[in-house]
Motif scaffolding. Structure first.
Motif, mmCIF file in Angstrom:
data_model
loop_
_atom_site.group_PDB
_atom_site.id
_atom_site.type_symbol
_atom_site.label_atom_id
_atom_site.label_comp_id
_atom_site.label_asym_id
_atom_site.label_seq_id
_atom_site.Cartn_x
_atom_site.Cartn_y
_atom_site.Cartn_z
ATOM 1 N N ILE A 45 6.523 -13.667 -32.845
ATOM 2 C CA ILE A 45 5.842 -14.868 -32.334
ATOM 3 C C ILE A 45 4.335 -14.650 -32.326
ATOM 4 O O ILE A 45 3.570 -15.495 -32.796
ATOM 5 C CB ILE A 45 6.358 -15.231 -30.921
ATOM 6 C CG1 ILE A 45 7.796 -15.742 -30.993
ATOM 7 C CG2 ILE A 45 5.443 -16.265 -30.264
ATOM 8 C CD1 ILE A 45 8.463 -15.912 -29.633
ATOM 9 N N LYS B 211 1.815 -16.607 -34.727
ATOM 10 C CA LYS B 211 0.836 -17.470 -34.056
ATOM 11 C C LYS B 211 -0.586 -17.130 -34.505
ATOM 12 O O LYS B 211 -1.364 -18.015 -34.851
ATOM 13 C CB LYS B 211 0.966 -17.319 -32.536
ATOM 14 C CG LYS B 211 0.022 -18.205 -31.742
ATOM 15 C CD LYS B 211 0.291 -18.110 -30.251
ATOM 16 C CE LYS B 211 -0.223 -16.801 -29.721
ATOM 17 N NZ LYS B 211 -0.165 -16.683 -28.264
ATOM 18 N N LEU C 17 7.734 -18.985 -39.407
ATOM 19 C CA LEU C 17 8.558 -18.006 -38.706
ATOM 20 C C LEU C 17 10.022 -18.415 -38.833
ATOM 21 O O LEU C 17 10.378 -19.565 -38.548
ATOM 22 C CB LEU C 17 8.156 -17.954 -37.224
ATOM 23 C CG LEU C 17 8.854 -16.952 -36.328
ATOM 24 C CD1 LEU C 17 8.538 -15.518 -36.767
ATOM 25 C CD2 LEU C 17 8.437 -17.154 -34.874
ATOM 26 N N ARG D 248 14.487 -19.670 -30.086
ATOM 27 C CA ARG D 248 13.669 -20.825 -30.508
ATOM 28 C C ARG D 248 12.902 -21.386 -29.319
ATOM 29 O O ARG D 248 11.740 -21.775 -29.437
ATOM 30 C CB ARG D 248 14.570 -21.898 -31.149
ATOM 31 C CG ARG D 248 13.864 -23.196 -31.502
ATOM 32 C CD ARG D 248 12.803 -22.929 -32.574
ATOM 33 N NE ARG D 248 12.051 -24.107 -32.924
ATOM 34 C CZ ARG D 248 10.858 -24.413 -32.428
ATOM 35 N NH1 ARG D 248 10.297 -23.669 -31.509
ATOM 36 N NH2 ARG D 248 10.203 -25.474 -32.842
ATOM 37 N N VAL E 152 9.585 -19.758 -28.532
ATOM 38 C CA VAL E 152 8.475 -19.999 -29.453
ATOM 39 C C VAL E 152 7.663 -21.194 -28.954
ATOM 40 O O VAL E 152 8.223 -22.250 -28.669
ATOM 41 C CB VAL E 152 9.000 -20.284 -30.880
ATOM 42 C CG1 VAL E 152 7.853 -20.572 -31.833
ATOM 43 C CG2 VAL E 152 9.826 -19.108 -31.385
ATOM 44 N N PHE F 288 3.824 -24.311 -32.792
ATOM 45 C CA PHE F 288 4.071 -23.690 -34.089
ATOM 46 C C PHE F 288 4.271 -24.745 -35.167
ATOM 47 O O PHE F 288 4.922 -25.766 -34.945
ATOM 48 C CB PHE F 288 5.314 -22.797 -34.033
ATOM 49 C CG PHE F 288 4.992 -21.351 -33.783
ATOM 50 C CD1 PHE F 288 5.273 -20.391 -34.721
ATOM 51 C CD2 PHE F 288 4.409 -20.965 -32.595
ATOM 52 C CE1 PHE F 288 4.982 -19.057 -34.489
ATOM 53 C CE2 PHE F 288 4.112 -19.644 -32.344
ATOM 54 C CZ PHE F 288 4.400 -18.683 -33.298
ATOM 55 N N VAL G 135 9.057 -23.325 -37.622
ATOM 56 C CA VAL G 135 10.009 -22.354 -37.096
ATOM 57 C C VAL G 135 11.393 -22.803 -37.527
ATOM 58 O O VAL G 135 11.770 -23.952 -37.331
ATOM 59 C CB VAL G 135 9.965 -22.254 -35.556
ATOM 60 C CG1 VAL G 135 10.988 -21.238 -35.065
ATOM 61 C CG2 VAL G 135 8.588 -21.895 -35.076
#
Length: 153
Positions: free
Chosen positions: A24, A28, A34, A84, A87, A91, A94
């Motif tokens: 992560i 990021k 990701l 998930r 995160v 983002f 993902v």
């Protein structure tokens, strides 16, 4: 090397949680895609005593195997959903993937097929005889992967 696609392999262990945190943070900071993946354990057929006829119990055995496979898939989906949720919503990309088969081979195959630039995974820390005989998934991925691998501990 520029990382654009990062694969984080998760198994629910403490090591894979650390891999998720590293994945992560790295994704990021780099602003890259990701992918979170979990490999389903193969559901073995139950073993019953030698000399017993399996034919009489075939339907029951198949039902047991289907139930175990359903539970394994449900566990994998839950594990990926929790990952998930960890995160941040900001983002760009993902994805989650449930893979099947032998863990190291499935992870490496997915990474190659989807042009992953980096695999991040935890170390299970097998020790002694078990490590000598079985090795570890992270060691096998390190030796078989076609891209760089970051193993967290």
């Amino acid at each position: 090397m520029k990382y654009e696609k990062i694969l984080v392999a998760l198994d629910g262990s403490e090591g894979s949680q650390q891999a998720l945190e590293h994945g992560i943070e790295l994704a990021k900071n780099l602003g890259v895609e990701l992918t979170l993946a979990h490999v389903l354990n193969e559901t073995p057929y139950p073993l019953y005593g030698e000399g017993y006829s399996m034919a009489a119990y075939q339907d029951s055995i198949e039902q047991e195997v289907r139930q175990a496979a359903t539970m394994e898939k449900s566990h994998g989906e839950e594990l990926l959903a929790k990952a998930r949720d960890a995160v941040p919503e900001t983002f760009i990309s993902v994805k989650t993937e449930l893979l099947e088969g032998e863990a190291a081979r499935s992870i490496c195959s997915y990474a190659t097929t989807h042009d992953m630039d980096l695999i991040i995974m935890g170390s299970r820390g097998l020790s002694g005889f078990k490590r000598l005989v079985l090795g570890s998934v992270s060691q096998r991925v390190l030796s078989e992967a076609s891209c760089p691998v970051l193993v967290t501990k």
